[in-house]
Design a protein around this motif. Structure first.
Motif, PDB file in Angstrom:
ATOM      1  N   UNK A  84       2.253  15.163 -12.687  1.00 57.27           N
ATOM      2  CA  UNK A  84       2.392  15.179 -11.219  1.00 57.27           C
ATOM      3  C   UNK A  84       1.046  15.356 -10.519  1.00 57.27           C
ATOM      4  N   UNK A  85       0.229  16.269 -11.013  1.00 56.13           N
ATOM      5  CA  UNK A  85      -0.960  16.693 -10.254  1.00 56.13           C
ATOM      6  C   UNK A  85      -2.223  15.897 -10.567  1.00 56.13           C
ATOM      7  N   UNK A  86      -2.271  15.284 -11.740  1.00 54.02           N
ATOM      8  CA  UNK A  86      -3.486  14.536 -12.106  1.00 54.02           C
ATOM      9  C   UNK A  86      -3.202  13.045 -12.304  1.00 54.02           C
ATOM     10  N   UNK A  87      -2.159  12.718 -13.097  1.00 47.82           N
ATOM     11  CA  UNK A  87      -1.881  11.293 -13.354  1.00 47.82           C
ATOM     12  C   UNK A  87      -1.367  10.623 -12.075  1.00 47.82           C
ATOM     13  N   UNK A  88      -0.476  11.320 -11.348  1.00 40.96           N
ATOM     14  CA  UNK A  88       0.094  10.753 -10.114  1.00 40.96           C
ATOM     15  C   UNK A  88      -0.985  10.309  -9.137  1.00 40.96           C
ATOM     16  N   UNK A  89      -1.884  11.225  -8.702  1.00 43.46           N
ATOM     17  CA  UNK A  89      -2.938  10.813  -7.760  1.00 43.46           C
ATOM     18  C   UNK A  89      -3.820   9.685  -8.296  1.00 43.46           C
ATOM     19  N   UNK A  90      -4.052   9.664  -9.623  1.00 49.31           N
ATOM     20  CA  UNK A  90      -4.856   8.575 -10.215  1.00 49.31           C
ATOM     21  C   UNK A  90      -4.154   7.231  -9.984  1.00 49.31           C
ATOM     22  N   UNK A  91      -2.854   7.181 -10.337  1.00 53.71           N
ATOM     23  CA  UNK A  91      -2.091   5.923 -10.178  1.00 53.71           C
ATOM     24  C   UNK A  91      -2.006   5.528  -8.708  1.00 53.71           C
ATOM     25  N   UNK A  92      -1.880   6.523  -7.831  1.00 52.40           N
ATOM     26  CA  UNK A  92      -1.770   6.214  -6.389  1.00 52.40           C
ATOM     27  C   UNK A  92      -3.057   5.539  -5.892  1.00 52.40           C
ATOM     28  N   UNK A  93      -4.204   6.102  -6.241  1.00 54.35           N
ATOM     29  CA  UNK A  93      -5.461   5.474  -5.796  1.00 54.35           C
ATOM     30  C   UNK A  93      -5.558   4.051  -6.358  1.00 54.35           C
ATOM     31  N   UNK A  94      -5.214   3.894  -7.640  1.00 50.49           N
ATOM     32  CA  UNK A  94      -5.297   2.556  -8.247  1.00 50.49           C
ATOM     33  C   UNK A  94      -4.370   1.560  -7.531  1.00 50.49           C
ATOM     34  N   UNK A  95      -3.120   1.956  -7.319  1.00 51.77           N
ATOM     35  CA  UNK A  95      -2.129   1.024  -6.747  1.00 51.77           C
ATOM     36  C   UNK A  95      -2.415   0.670  -5.292  1.00 51.77           C
ATOM     37  N   UNK A  96      -2.950   1.646  -4.528  1.00 54.73           N
ATOM     38  CA  UNK A  96      -3.164   1.406  -3.092  1.00 54.73           C
ATOM     39  C   UNK A  96      -4.583   0.930  -2.774  1.00 54.73           C
ATOM     40  N   UNK A  97      -5.410   0.802  -3.809  1.00 58.21           N
ATOM     41  CA  UNK A  97      -6.807   0.419  -3.595  1.00 58.21           C
ATOM     42  C   UNK A  97      -6.974  -0.893  -2.814  1.00 58.21           C
ATOM     43  N   UNK A  98      -6.172  -1.930  -3.101  1.00 54.81           N
ATOM     44  CA  UNK A  98      -6.354  -3.170  -2.318  1.00 54.81           C
ATOM     45  C   UNK A  98      -6.186  -2.938  -0.814  1.00 54.81           C
ATOM     46  N   UNK A  99      -5.269  -2.063  -0.428  1.00 51.48           N
ATOM     47  CA  UNK A  99      -5.031  -1.813   1.010  1.00 51.48           C
ATOM     48  C   UNK A  99      -6.181  -0.982   1.615  1.00 51.48           C
ATOM     49  N   UNK A 100      -6.724  -0.063   0.801  1.00 55.14           N
ATOM     50  CA  UNK A 100      -7.893   0.705   1.273  1.00 55.14           C
ATOM     51  C   UNK A 100      -9.083  -0.227   1.465  1.00 55.14           C
ATOM     52  N   UNK A 101      -9.240  -1.153   0.511  1.00 56.48           N
ATOM     53  CA  UNK A 101     -10.364  -2.108   0.609  1.00 56.48           C
ATOM     54  C   UNK A 101     -10.240  -2.965   1.863  1.00 56.48           C
ATOM     55  N   UNK A 102      -9.014  -3.403   2.158  1.00 56.56           N
ATOM     56  CA  UNK A 102      -8.801  -4.209   3.372  1.00 56.56           C
ATOM     57  C   UNK A 102      -9.215  -3.407   4.599  1.00 56.56           C
ATOM     58  N   UNK A 103      -8.808  -2.125   4.631  1.00 58.34           N
ATOM     59  CA  UNK A 103      -9.154  -1.278   5.790  1.00 58.34           C
ATOM     60  C   UNK A 103     -10.665  -1.134   5.914  1.00 58.34           C
ATOM     61  N   UNK A 104     -11.329  -0.908   4.776  1.00 59.10           N
ATOM     62  CA  UNK A 104     -12.794  -0.727   4.817  1.00 59.10           C
ATOM     63  C   UNK A 104     -13.482  -2.008   5.306  1.00 59.10           C
ATOM     64  N   UNK A 105     -13.002  -3.164   4.809  1.00 53.30           N
ATOM     65  CA  UNK A 105     -13.624  -4.455   5.200  1.00 53.30           C
ATOM     66  C   UNK A 105     -13.403  -4.760   6.676  1.00 53.30           C
ATOM     67  N   UNK A 106     -12.182  -4.418   7.162  1.00 52.33           N
ATOM     68  CA  UNK A 106     -11.844  -4.744   8.560  1.00 52.33           C
ATOM     69  C   UNK A 106     -12.526  -3.825   9.567  1.00 52.33           C
TER      70      UNK A 106
END
Ligand code: NDP
Length: 255
Positions: free
Chosen positions: A117-139
């Motif tokens: 819950x505390x370590x693997x979960x946040x890792x997977x979340x950053x990986x899965x949502x990274x494309x959307x974060x990248x879009x925000x950073x680029x825009x």
């Protein structure tokens, strides 16, 4: 320059600090486009307070069990559909479990539960949502790093500190939780190196000892004070805070 509306995602948003974050973000971080309030049981009793808040159409309740990579993937796909061409500006990795257990009493299952819950979960979340974060950073037209551009704030704790453990272990003997949050710290520092080139801010915040279900009645501050202070710190963060561990007042903490 007028601020662009931002999209924010919070895990463990149905109670405790997560629910308080949704409440305060709605008041203090405008303009907002969407707030994705994630919890593992949106229809359950423990999400009643969140459902009441979500009468405001900005709040979208998303099912996400952070201990289950499949659930994280499904949540990312749902959030992606709602975002359309827009990016995700801020993720707050808040959900966690704490198991009170000494070194001698700790079982492998407790270690696995906390780690998942505390370590693997946040890792997977950053990986899965990274494309959307990248879009925000680029825009974004903003220079440098900030939570209104693209950022991941990870909620850690002072008991993750290896440097302080000899002094804090006897008072807070929760070995599986401590070890999983120390792993979270390491993951975030490594992620911050990889995310640097995309200008996605990635750091850790300790919320104080707070009177929630997890912190218990003897905590030093209430959730309102903790979240108000954390949001002030988050709002003033720049690239100087990338890869750092800070407390809720913005003070640097030992690893
Ligand atoms: P609470 O126990 O009050 O709330 C924990 C939240 O995490 C709940 O919303 C819970 O949801 C959610 N959660 C737990 N497991 C999962 C899961 N597998 N999937 C989705 N959601 C999950 O804790 P706090 O609000 O006090 O803690 C918030 C953060 O602050 C945590 O990261 C914690 O480690 C940190 N922290 C807290 C301190 C304190 O004194 N309170 C001190 C230092 C750090 P559900 O209702 O479904 O169980």
């Amino acid at each position: 320059m007028a601020c662009k509306p931002i999209n924010v995602l919070i895990t463990g948003a149905n109670r405790g600090l997560g629910l308080e974050m949704v409440k305060q973000i709605m008041k203090t971080q405008r303009p907002l486009s969407m707030v994705f309030a994630c919890c593992r049981d949106p229809d359950g009793e423990k999400a009643q307070g969140l459902r009441e808040l979500a009468v405001d159409n900005i709040i979208k309740i998303i099912r996400m069990d952070v201990a289950d990579p499949k659930s994280i993937k499904e949540a990312a796909s749902q959030v992606g559909s709602l975002l359309g061409q827009s990016g995700l500006n801020l993720i707050i990795n808040n959900a966690a479990v704490a198991l009170p257990s000494t070194f001698s009493a700790t079982t492998p299952e407790q270690m696995h539960d906390c780690y998942r819950t505390n370590a693997v979960g946040p890792t997977c979340i950053i990986q899965e949502f990274l494309p959307y974060l990248r879009t925000a950073a680029k825009d974004s037209e903003m220079p440098g790093m900030s939570i209104r551009k693209a950022a991941v704030v990870n909620i850690s704790t002072f008991v993750s500190s290896i440097g302080l453990a000899k002094d804090t272990y006897k008072k807070f003997p929760c070995l599986p939780y401590r070890a999983s949050k120390a792993a979270l710290n390491m993951m975030v520092v490594c992620a911050s190196v990889d995310l640097q080139q995309d200008e996605i801010l990635c750091m850790l915040l300790h919320p104080g000892w707070v009177r929630t279900d997890m912190g218990g009645p003897n905590g030093e501050i209430d959730p309102q004070e903790s979240v108000q202070s954390m949001l002030e710190v988050m709002s003033s963060m720049t690239e100087k805070h990338h890869g750092k561990l800070l407390d809720y007042k913005g003070k640097s903490m030992p690893w």
